[in-house]
Design a protein around this motif. Structure first.
Motif, short mmCIF file in Angstrom:
data_model
loop_
_atom_site.label_atom_id
_atom_site.label_comp_id
_atom_site.label_asym_id
_atom_site.label_seq_id
_atom_site.Cartn_x
_atom_site.Cartn_y
_atom_site.Cartn_z
N SER A 21 -10.92 12.21 -3.39
CA SER A 21 -9.48 12.15 -3.18
C SER A 21 -9.00 10.75 -2.82
CB SER A 21 -9.08 13.11 -2.06
OG SER A 21 -9.76 12.78 -0.87
N ALA A 22 -9.91 9.79 -2.65
CA ALA A 22 -9.51 8.42 -2.33
C ALA A 22 -8.68 7.85 -3.47
CB ALA A 22 -10.74 7.56 -2.08
N ARG A 23 -7.70 7.02 -3.13
CA ARG A 23 -6.80 6.43 -4.13
C ARG A 23 -6.96 4.91 -4.12
NH1 ARG A 23 -2.84 10.21 -5.78
NH2 ARG A 23 -2.86 12.10 -4.49
N PRO A 24 -7.95 4.38 -4.84
CA PRO A 24 -8.15 2.92 -4.86
C PRO A 24 -6.98 2.21 -5.54
CG PRO A 24 -9.57 3.98 -6.46
CD PRO A 24 -8.94 5.08 -5.67
N ARG A 25 -6.67 1.02 -5.03
CA ARG A 25 -5.54 0.25 -5.56
C ARG A 25 -5.93 -1.22 -5.65
NH1 ARG A 25 0.01 0.71 -5.91
NH2 ARG A 25 1.19 -1.24 -5.74
N ARG A 26 -5.49 -1.84 -6.74
CA ARG A 26 -5.76 -3.28 -6.90
C ARG A 26 -5.05 -4.08 -5.81
NH1 ARG A 26 -4.51 -1.64 -12.24
NH2 ARG A 26 -2.36 -2.34 -11.94
N ARG A 27 -5.75 -5.08 -5.28
CA ARG A 27 -5.14 -5.98 -4.31
C ARG A 27 -4.41 -7.10 -5.04
NH1 ARG A 27 -8.80 -7.74 0.62
NH2 ARG A 27 -6.75 -8.54 1.17
N SER A 28 -3.65 -7.87 -4.29
CA SER A 28 -2.89 -8.97 -4.89
C SER A 28 -3.82 -10.14 -5.19
CB SER A 28 -1.79 -9.41 -3.94
OG SER A 28 -2.36 -9.93 -2.75
N GLY A 29 -3.33 -11.03 -6.07
CA GLY A 29 -4.04 -12.27 -6.32
C GLY A 29 -5.24 -12.11 -7.22
N LEU A 34 0.83 -1.20 0.00
CA LEU A 34 0.00 0.00 0.00
C LEU A 34 0.87 1.25 0.00
CD1 LEU A 34 -2.75 -0.96 2.58
CD2 LEU A 34 -2.96 -0.87 0.10
N LEU A 35 0.42 2.26 -0.72
CA LEU A 35 1.12 3.53 -0.71
C LEU A 35 0.75 4.33 0.53
CD1 LEU A 35 0.70 4.62 -4.43
CD2 LEU A 35 2.70 3.59 -3.36
N PRO A 36 1.58 5.28 0.96
CA PRO A 36 1.21 6.14 2.08
C PRO A 36 -0.09 6.88 1.78
CG PRO A 36 3.53 6.40 1.53
CD PRO A 36 2.92 5.58 0.44
N ALA A 37 -0.86 7.09 2.83
CA ALA A 37 -2.16 7.75 2.65
C ALA A 37 -1.96 9.16 2.15
CB ALA A 37 -2.92 7.77 3.98
N ALA A 38 -2.77 9.55 1.16
CA ALA A 38 -2.66 10.91 0.61
C ALA A 38 -3.36 11.90 1.54
CB ALA A 38 -3.30 10.94 -0.77
N GLN A 39 -2.91 13.14 1.50
CA GLN A 39 -3.53 14.18 2.31
C GLN A 39 -4.87 14.55 1.70
OE1 GLN A 39 -2.46 15.43 5.18
NE2 GLN A 39 -0.72 14.00 5.12
N PRO A 40 -5.95 14.54 2.45
CA PRO A 40 -7.26 14.88 1.89
C PRO A 40 -7.31 16.34 1.50
CG PRO A 40 -7.39 14.67 4.27
CD PRO A 40 -6.02 14.23 3.90
N ASP A 41 -8.02 16.60 0.42
CA ASP A 41 -8.20 17.99 0.00
C ASP A 41 -9.66 18.37 0.16
OD1 ASP A 41 -9.48 16.76 -2.10
OD2 ASP A 41 -7.74 16.88 -3.42
N GLN A 42 -10.02 19.54 -0.36
CA GLN A 42 -11.35 20.07 -0.17
C GLN A 42 -12.22 19.83 -1.41
OE1 GLN A 42 -12.26 21.23 2.78
NE2 GLN A 42 -10.19 20.69 3.47
N ALA A 43 -11.93 18.77 -2.18
CA ALA A 43 -12.71 18.51 -3.38
C ALA A 43 -14.12 18.09 -3.01
CB ALA A 43 -12.04 17.40 -4.19
N PRO A 44 -15.06 18.36 -3.87
CA PRO A 44 -16.43 17.93 -3.60
C PRO A 44 -16.53 16.42 -3.60
CG PRO A 44 -16.20 18.72 -5.86
CD PRO A 44 -14.93 19.05 -5.16
N THR A 45 -17.48 15.88 -2.86
CA THR A 45 -17.63 14.44 -2.73
C THR A 45 -18.96 13.99 -3.29
OG1 THR A 45 -18.62 14.61 -0.54
CG2 THR A 45 -16.22 14.44 -0.66
N ALA A 46 -18.99 12.70 -3.65
CA ALA A 46 -20.25 12.08 -4.06
C ALA A 46 -20.67 11.19 -2.89
CB ALA A 46 -20.04 11.28 -5.35
N THR A 47 -20.66 9.87 -3.06
CA THR A 47 -20.92 9.01 -1.91
C THR A 47 -19.65 8.76 -1.12
OG1 THR A 47 -20.58 7.04 -3.27
CG2 THR A 47 -22.82 7.88 -3.09
N GLY A 48 -18.52 9.15 -1.66
CA GLY A 48 -17.23 9.03 -0.98
C GLY A 48 -16.30 10.10 -1.51
N PRO A 49 -15.21 10.39 -0.81
CA PRO A 49 -14.29 11.45 -1.23
C PRO A 49 -13.68 11.16 -2.59
CG PRO A 49 -13.86 10.75 1.03
CD PRO A 49 -14.81 9.77 0.45
#
Length: 576
Positions: free
Chosen positions: A164-172, A147-162
């Motif tokens: 600014s979230a950084r989704p990443r594929r899991r292994s396997g 996993l990468l270090p958590a990014a600093q949240p910004d003030q962007a508008p949100t829908a059902t979630g921020p």
């Protein structure tokens, strides 16, 4: 079929994609050659095997020069024969390994995607594919789990979630492009850790490839808009939630990356999952069915085997009509208890043949039977064989696998009908007639497209609608009424979906009612004999409630969601 491993072949490719054997009559020089792939200090290496013999070693006069201390000067060679490719060890010091088998001074056949070692150097033998064949399966393991270090949240508008979230594929995971029935592109994504499968379209695959832990949801939104010309945030979020539900993605809003739930909560979730999917499964069946298929099972899928099956089915229908002229239903001509036991054993044998036909059909396409067992669905018990690995096959292959079970049952019924029609011994013919009648009913029941059984799966694949029941039911309950209310005239497809949705809803209700009555009768006889009045009703109610837990639990969840939506709607109007 392949004359070596008896797996179905593709006519547009010269080799069997399962064992690598050359198809009879195929001209190899008109197709792309297989390849050896390996990595060295210079990067990824690919060598096409265009010659009848390809030598491998450390000496410079080899076709493939591998500069490694573990490789002999003349180490091995790849030979193309009429039966495909094989790897020969030239009495090297460290030998070669093919698919985990150590070969020293001997040879081993090379099948598609065979992993091999020349000394200590790993290589891979690969048959090339075009889009018509289906791309290679890409398997990713633990090297993508950091996993990468958590990014600093910004003030962007949100829908059902921020955003600014950084989704990443899991292994396997494994992603494979498979050919559609009309030549279009489709993909199957598999969680190799859990064995779950997900069918994707082109846009889903585009999003999947963007989930590198660097792109935020906002980046996905803009990349999607640039690619497809629309800001489809709801679709992106829905796709991400689906990936997360299959444990394929990390980094979404609300996911806990490291903290585990409390013990009691985990136990409660485990119990809930067990109640929602009541099944007893047996793993390790693939080796068993592989042996059965190699020894004799492949013969059922030859042209002769298929022809004889249809002779049994059609001839059995005629024999059943003949037998009905002198046999009576529920009359075994005085066979008594032995006759009843024979009928029960006959049904059990037919059940084993039905599920084995599914499994052998899977093996006929070179795919894996992961498990089998028994489960309770809508309050009714069923046997099953897990054929989900067929999602890596074509739609036509999935239809063949699906229909193989009911057709095998119809073939067994045809044999019983012939015995009932032409065997003069009254007890034997009477037992055979009852068996034939029950098995024909079972075949029609399994082919019923309204229930989530074989007939439904074949219909859904044929119509290219994997979620046919859900979509049709949703359109019948909401969509068509919305169209009529807004003055939109439903087309032929919409009318068909609404009609199927109506029959599916009614059929499901009748199916649940049948399950309730069946369990009440089964449990009633036992409970009435051993429990006093009053308590027997309570025990029956609790037992049926437990067996039908998946049904009423989902209904309660939908009711709660509906009530919450009705409560929040007035509040939203007041706020507006």
């Amino acid at each position: 079929m392949c004359h070596a491993c008896h797996v179905h072949l593709r006519r547009d490719y010269p080799y069997c994609l399962h064992c690598g054997t050359l198809r009879k009559g195929a001209k190899v020089d008109t197709f792309a050659a297989p390849e050896l792939r390996w990595a060295d200090a210079g990067g990824e290496r690919v060598f096409p095997l265009v010659n009848p013999v390809t030598t491998i070693g450390r000496a410079t006069d080899n076709d493939i020069v591998v500069n490694d201390a573990s490789v002999s000067r003349q180490h091995a060679r790849v030979v193309r024969t009429a039966d495909g490719f094989h790897l020969e060890d030239l009495n090297s010091f460290n030998g070669v390994t093919v698919a985990g088998r150590v070969v020293h001074g001997d040879w081993a056949p090379l099948s598609d995607e065979s992993e091999l070692h020349i000394g200590d150097v790993p290589m891979r033998f690969a048959q090339p594919r075009s889009a018509a064949i289906g791309s290679k399966t890409m398997v990713r393991g633990v090297e993508h789990s950091v996993l990468l270090p958590a990014a600093q949240p910004d003030q962007a508008p949100t829908a059902t979630g921020p955003l600014s979230a950084r989704p990443r594929r899991r292994s396997g995971w494994a992603l494979k492009q498979v050919p559609g029935m009309r030549g279009d592109q489709e993909w199957v994504l598999r969680n190799t850790r859990t064995g779950q499968y997900l069918q994707l379209d082109e846009r889903d695959v585009f999003l999947w490839h963007q989930l590198d832990g660097e792109n935020t949801v906002r980046d996905l939104l803009f990349a999607y808009a640039q690619k497809y010309g629309e800001l489809a945030l709801p679709r992106i979020e829905r796709t991400l939630r689906t990936f997360a539900a299959l444990e394929l993605v990390r980094g979404l809003h609300g996911q806990r990356e490291t903290e585990k739930p409390p013990l009691m909560k985990r136990i409660g979730r485990a119990v809930l999952r067990t109640l929602l999917r009541m099944e007893v499964s047996i793993g390790g069946l693939d080796s068993l069915f592989s042996r059965v298929y190699r020894s004799f099972g492949w013969r059922f899928f030859t042209r002769t085997g298929v022809f004889l099956l249809w002779v049994l089915i059609l001839g059995g229908i005629y024999a059943m009509a003949v037998a009905s002229g002198h046999q009576k239903l529920f009359d075994i001509n005085g066979a008594g208890v032995a006759g009843a036991v024979s009928i029960a054993v006959g049904y059990l044998v037919a059940l084993v043949i039905h599920e084995s036909a599914h499994a052998l059909a899977v093996k006929s396409y070179g795919r894996t039977v992961t498990r089998g067992g028994f489960m309770v669905m809508m309050g009714m018990p069923f046997a099953f064989v897990d054929t989900s690995d067929m999602w890596f096959g074509t739609r036509w292959s999935r239809i063949v696998v699906t229909l193989s079970g009911p057709l095998s049952t119809a073939g067994v019924a045809g044999i019983c009908a012939a015995v009932a029609a032409y065997v003069p011994q009254p007890q034997v013919s009477g037992i055979a007639y009852q068996l034939a009648f029950g098995l024909y009913l079972n075949t029609l029941y399994n082919l019923n497209p309204l229930m989530p059984l074989d007939g439904y799966q074949a219909l859904a694949d044929g119509l290219r609608l994997p979620r046919l029941r859900e979509e049709a039911s949703a359109y019948f309950t909401k969509g068509i009424w919305s169209d009529l209310k807004n003055g939109r005239r439903p087309g032929i497809k919409q009318i068909g979906m609404a009609a199927y949705g109506f029959t599916a809803v009614v059929g499901t209700g009748l199916f649940v009612l049948l399950g309730f009555l069946a369990w009440r009768d089964r449990l009633g006889g036992l409970v009435d004999e051993y429990l006093p009045p009053g308590i027997d009703v309570l025990v029956i109610a609790l037992a049926i409630g437990l067996i039908m837990f998946p049904i009423w639990y989902r209904l309660v969840r939908r009711l709660i969601t509906f009530i919450k939506s009705r409560r929040t709607a007035p509040a939203a109007e007041v706020t507006a």
